[in-house]
Design a protein around this motif. Structure first.
Motif, short mmCIF file in Angstrom:
data_model
loop_
_atom_site.label_atom_id
_atom_site.label_comp_id
_atom_site.label_asym_id
_atom_site.label_seq_id
_atom_site.Cartn_x
_atom_site.Cartn_y
_atom_site.Cartn_z
N THR A 1 -6.31 5.00 1.85
CA THR A 1 -6.27 5.71 3.14
C THR A 1 -5.01 5.35 3.93
O THR A 1 -4.38 6.22 4.53
N LEU A 2 -4.66 4.08 3.88
CA LEU A 2 -3.54 3.62 4.71
C LEU A 2 -2.21 3.63 3.96
O LEU A 2 -1.40 2.72 4.13
N GLY A 3 -1.98 4.57 3.13
CA GLY A 3 -0.62 4.72 2.64
C GLY A 3 -0.44 4.93 1.15
O GLY A 3 0.56 5.49 0.73
N SER B 1 -0.86 -1.26 5.45
CA SER B 1 0.00 -0.11 5.24
C SER B 1 1.47 -0.51 5.07
O SER B 1 2.20 0.01 4.22
#
Lengths: 599, 599
Positions: free
Chosen positions: B530-532, B484
């Motif tokens: 999902t992470l950014g 991220s």
């Protein structure tokens, strides 16, 4: 002084065990492995789950864990999360302990902050570090996972800072006694302990005979004369207070196992009882003489008035940390205070060391029965759960917490993360038999995710209700991978993820508009599927952007009883802060200024 | 002995600085804050990124970091990842250091394993812990983030185990000298150092005049007589070896800053040169006298023969750890060995303490020139990059590593994670000016994700090529959230995620079919979004299930030059293991058995 006492007590316990073992010597004896000995002890303590990460120095032991009939290897994503999970497990499973297994150096140091948290908050956790063989510990070759300088003891030295007892199983002769010693310390003193387990000791054969003697929380006995004197003193003070007495219950009641004794005292006396944040749910919040949370100047004004106007506060198991006392804003004179602790008692200004509450409380209860009539007349205003009617459809902090309060049920386990959630929950009275889990003193962000994993496993063992986690987006990022382990083990917590664009508690403490308090936004509702629910059948995720959406979800019985892991992303304003946190932050600044001047 | 020497040297450095400062006393003086003093020093050392997580005890300092014109606050997801990132940053940025900022207790303990790794692997990292105010450090109230027992020094005690110098900025009088002392230790001894920065010291005003004297890596001078004697001894031995000399380059060449000196020696002498795993890419692998990786019994047989049949091994900067030496299987007699180290020299059986290689090497080079003619005749077989032709279309370990080898380009930075990747890469010769980053001695799983973040920032500063990470699924789970932070800062590494259903290195070491070596499968290709990367514009993810798919991807110029972060999930068999790892695991078991018997 106290250190010597506990040391002596440990020695007494050890010697008793030795004597009992000798007595059993000729009554048959089975040879079992060190690993099986240890696991049997853990089974006796009610341990059903062991947390950790495999590594070459602990895998010989993990063979035994995996093959054990009643103990389950959880297999965490990383060691810090595993330590947090062991902590959460122990908090929800009284009289048991949390266990975390790591590998030499790299693994154990990764877990150390979780162990330190357990120390700070008095949670019994056993940290087992798998270490090189006894030969290698002597010859100290340049092995991987070392600092490259032949100092093989550095990791133990670090562990000594944050555990109360350590044992190195350097030979099989002492192995069983050493295991018993640290486990007894762990359960009787409610703090973490550390075990170095060399690879070659795991399968060494030892006698099983000590296993016949159960480990027990043996406490130092109170001196009967002093105890009697203390009881007289307390009764005298209660008399003088004309029964206008309020009981204040704090963290150490549950940590030092006097919940039942306190309940008996309350039932016998009808004294009104209040709780600190760290004591929340120690007393059933639906109990009719329970009046809510006292937290100094941050308290609800009615509660503040009731507590501070009492003629006497009987404080039980106090742990007066900054955030637990509204930044040290109790307005209660010492002359109005009696404090009962695990190992001492304070009656006004008088200290009585070595008088522990566990043995004192039943005697105190029988002496205080006579005050019941008068005490029953003291009015207790029950905290009410009122959802405010607001103009906006935005989900505000002032609305959110009472609203979720209505969602809670008997026997739910409620975990809140350091930050917004820890403060938001304070004003919400919880249903009977709920268990509130938080880390208010140590306050390590990210702790609640690991802790929820452990709490959920313990709750399943105990047949408790739903496990419900409240956590902010900032905190979730620290330990997010452990959601995966929850799904893996079929656990079904409900996770309320407060998406408020960063570290709200930090903003309130310093740097309201600083970029360092911002975080990257994640696709929160994709987390559970990305991290293990590949087919999307094991989990559900939701985003609620306004009150209507939240209401609809909370009222949906399918949501309330989903039987699968669920994550609810709750969109809230970046600057909106729960009342108690806003006040705590202001007091924190004032406190820092004041203490700077005083010096 | 050596400790005393380095201590004395530190003192000499300090006193010189003091003297220089005094000399500057009357030449004008500006008052600046402690924070600005520290940041200016870091800027002088080439630091452009600072890693860490905010907390109330470090935020006053973070204000200065955020406002600094050339230093960037990175803001990690957690502290361990931040420490790993600082480590990776320092590895790719010679003469600079990595910096990580954490908060008191909870934050610093979470980072400690990353700091220990930097200690073990000799990486210069500064760990700044923001701590309570100097007043609070004296009065020790029951603050959050403490162990609740007024021991405010436990965290420093833990840090002392894994850092070479510590400073507590308890007053402003000593502040600048203390900062200079630990930073000088950090750069000159290539190890982590620890700074406790109380909240109220951050803005205290101090003199800026010391800033005019640059910090430098001052090394203990060699005694000229002993040095001359050592040079004579070496020349004598080289003569006896009839110029049949092979140079073996190891970790400490880059760690102790003698890369240029070694290059000069090689150019002047034409001695064949080999590298250990930890020395990989220290010598350009396209250099025509470079022969490949020597790793004892695990070496390619041709390399093993060439190295072990030489009459003399000139070993430079050796770090003979288990995995770096093929589990201690060098077959080189001491009588055939000269070892040059940062602080001593070994000529066959003779030890020469306090003779450092930095000053010795240039003199040695000029004395060895005469051997060039003879040495040039020694044959060096260049390691070849051959992709095997296999029946199966499955992606095998034996195919994968040489194949990605063909994908690498000049100036790429290649990071490999402990486990399969660290061993798989060994047989792959890398293009000129590539930088290989790994943690072979400490071997903390998960390290490579954080390290890649730091490496990518350093590579951007230095104008290097692509940053390419190889990591297994098991390891990725430990530190995944730091992907991220890469996206957040527009970094564009290529991540090869080997999906082989668990901990392959652990399976080879113990418990091949044990469940504890399995992990949960993740939707790896959803991680980056999902992470950014919420809109999916900043990243690309791929799954390759067979050779055809991998080939296609690697041959795609868009992939090779994407300018965005990319993750490639490579499906490989659970039990398939790189040659070198399989041999290392076998040797490891043998070694453990042998050492158990010897004792």
């Amino acid at each position: 002084m106290q250190a010597t006492l506990t040391d002596l007590q440990s020695e007494v316990t050890r010697l008793r065990h030795e004597l009992q073992s000798l007595a059993l010597e000729h009554k048959g004896d089975e040879q079992i492995t060190v690993a099986d000995y240890l696991l049997t002890r853990l089974e006796q303590l009610g341990v059903s789950s062991i947390f950790g990460v495999p590594g070459d120095f602990n895998m010989p032991f993990l063979d035994y864990v995996e093959d054990h009939p009643t103990i389950k290897w959880i297999g965490n994503c990383n060691e810090l999360n595993a330590a947090y999970a062991a902590d959460g497990y122990a908090r929800v499973k009284p009289h048991s302990i949390g266990v975390v297994v790591t590998t030499f150096g790299v693994g154990e140091l990764s877990a150390i902050n979780g162990i330190a948290g357990a120390f700070s908050e008095m949670v019994p956790v056993l940290h087992i570090a798998g270490v090189p063989s006894t030969t290698q510990l002597k010859t100290r070759p340049l092995l991987h996972h070392t600092l490259g300088d032949a100092r093989f003891d550095v990791f133990t030295k670090a562990a000594e800072q944050v555990t109360i007892s350590q044992a190195m199983l350097a030979n099989k002769v002492q192995a069983t006694a050493e295991i018993d010693r640290i486990l007894t310390d762990c359960v009787s003193r409610a703090r973490p302990v550390y075990l170095s387990l060399p690879t070659d000791m795991v399968s060494e054969k030892v006698s099983s005979k000590r296993l016949k003697i159960p480990l027990s929380r043996i406490l130092p006995p109170n001196n009967p004369d002093v105890e009697e004197f203390v009881l007289d003193e307390i009764i005298k003070v209660v008399h003088e207070a004309e029964s206008n007495v309020v009981v204040l219950v704090d963290a150490c009641v549950s940590r030092h196992d006097v919940k039942d004794e306190v309940k008996d005292l309350l039932t016998a006396t009808h004294f009104p009882v209040y709780s600190t944040p760290m004591g929340k749910t120690t007393i059933d919040e639906e109990y009719d003489r329970y009046g809510g949370i006292y937290i100094g100047s941050i308290s609800d004004p009615v509660i503040k008035e009731r507590v501070e106007s009492a003629n006497l506060i009987l404080s039980i198991g106090a742990l007066k940390s900054d955030f637990n006392t509204g930044m040290f804003t109790y307005r209660i004179p010492t002359t109005h205070t009696i404090e009962l602790h695990a190992d001492h008692v304070l009656v006004r200004h008088a200290h009585f060391p070595k008088i522990g509450m566990k043995q004192l409380l039943p005697k105190l209860t029988s002496r205080l029965r006579d005050f019941r009539c008068q005490a029953s007349e003291l009015v207790v205003s029950k905290p009410k759960l009122e959802v405010p009617v607001e103009q906006t459809n935005d989900i505000t902090q002032s609305y959110f917490w009472p609203r979720v309060g209505k969602f809670f049920r008997k026997k739910d386990v409620i975990v809140t993360e350091t930050g917004t959630s820890n403060f938001g929950i304070l004003d919400v009275p919880l249903p009977e038999q709920t268990i509130f889990v938080s880390q208010i003193l140590y306050g390590s962000i990210g702790w609640a995710v690991g802790s929820t994993l452990g709490a959920a496993l313990a709750a399943r063992d105990r047949g408790l209700g739903r496990v419900i986690l409240f956590i902010g987006d900032g905190s979730m990022q620290l330990t997010v991978q452990e959601l995966s382990t929850m799904t893996r083990h079929g656990l079904t917590p409900i996770i309320f993820l407060i998406n408020n664009s960063g570290y709200n508690i930090e903003r309130n403490l310093h740097g309201m508009n600083r970029k360092y308090n911002d975080i990257v936004d994640w696709k929160w509702t994709s987390l559970l599927t990305t991290l293990g629910d590949l087919n999307g059948t094991l989990s559900m995720s939701y985003t609620v952007r306004n009150k209507s959406e939240l209401e609809k979800l909370l009222d949906d019985p399918q949501f309330a009883n989903a039987g699968k892991i669920q994550l609810v992303e709750v969109i809230m304003d970046k600057y909106d802060t729960p009342r108690a946190l806003k006040m705590a932050a202001e007091l924190s600044t004032k406190y820092a200024e004041k203490s700077a001047k005083q010096f």
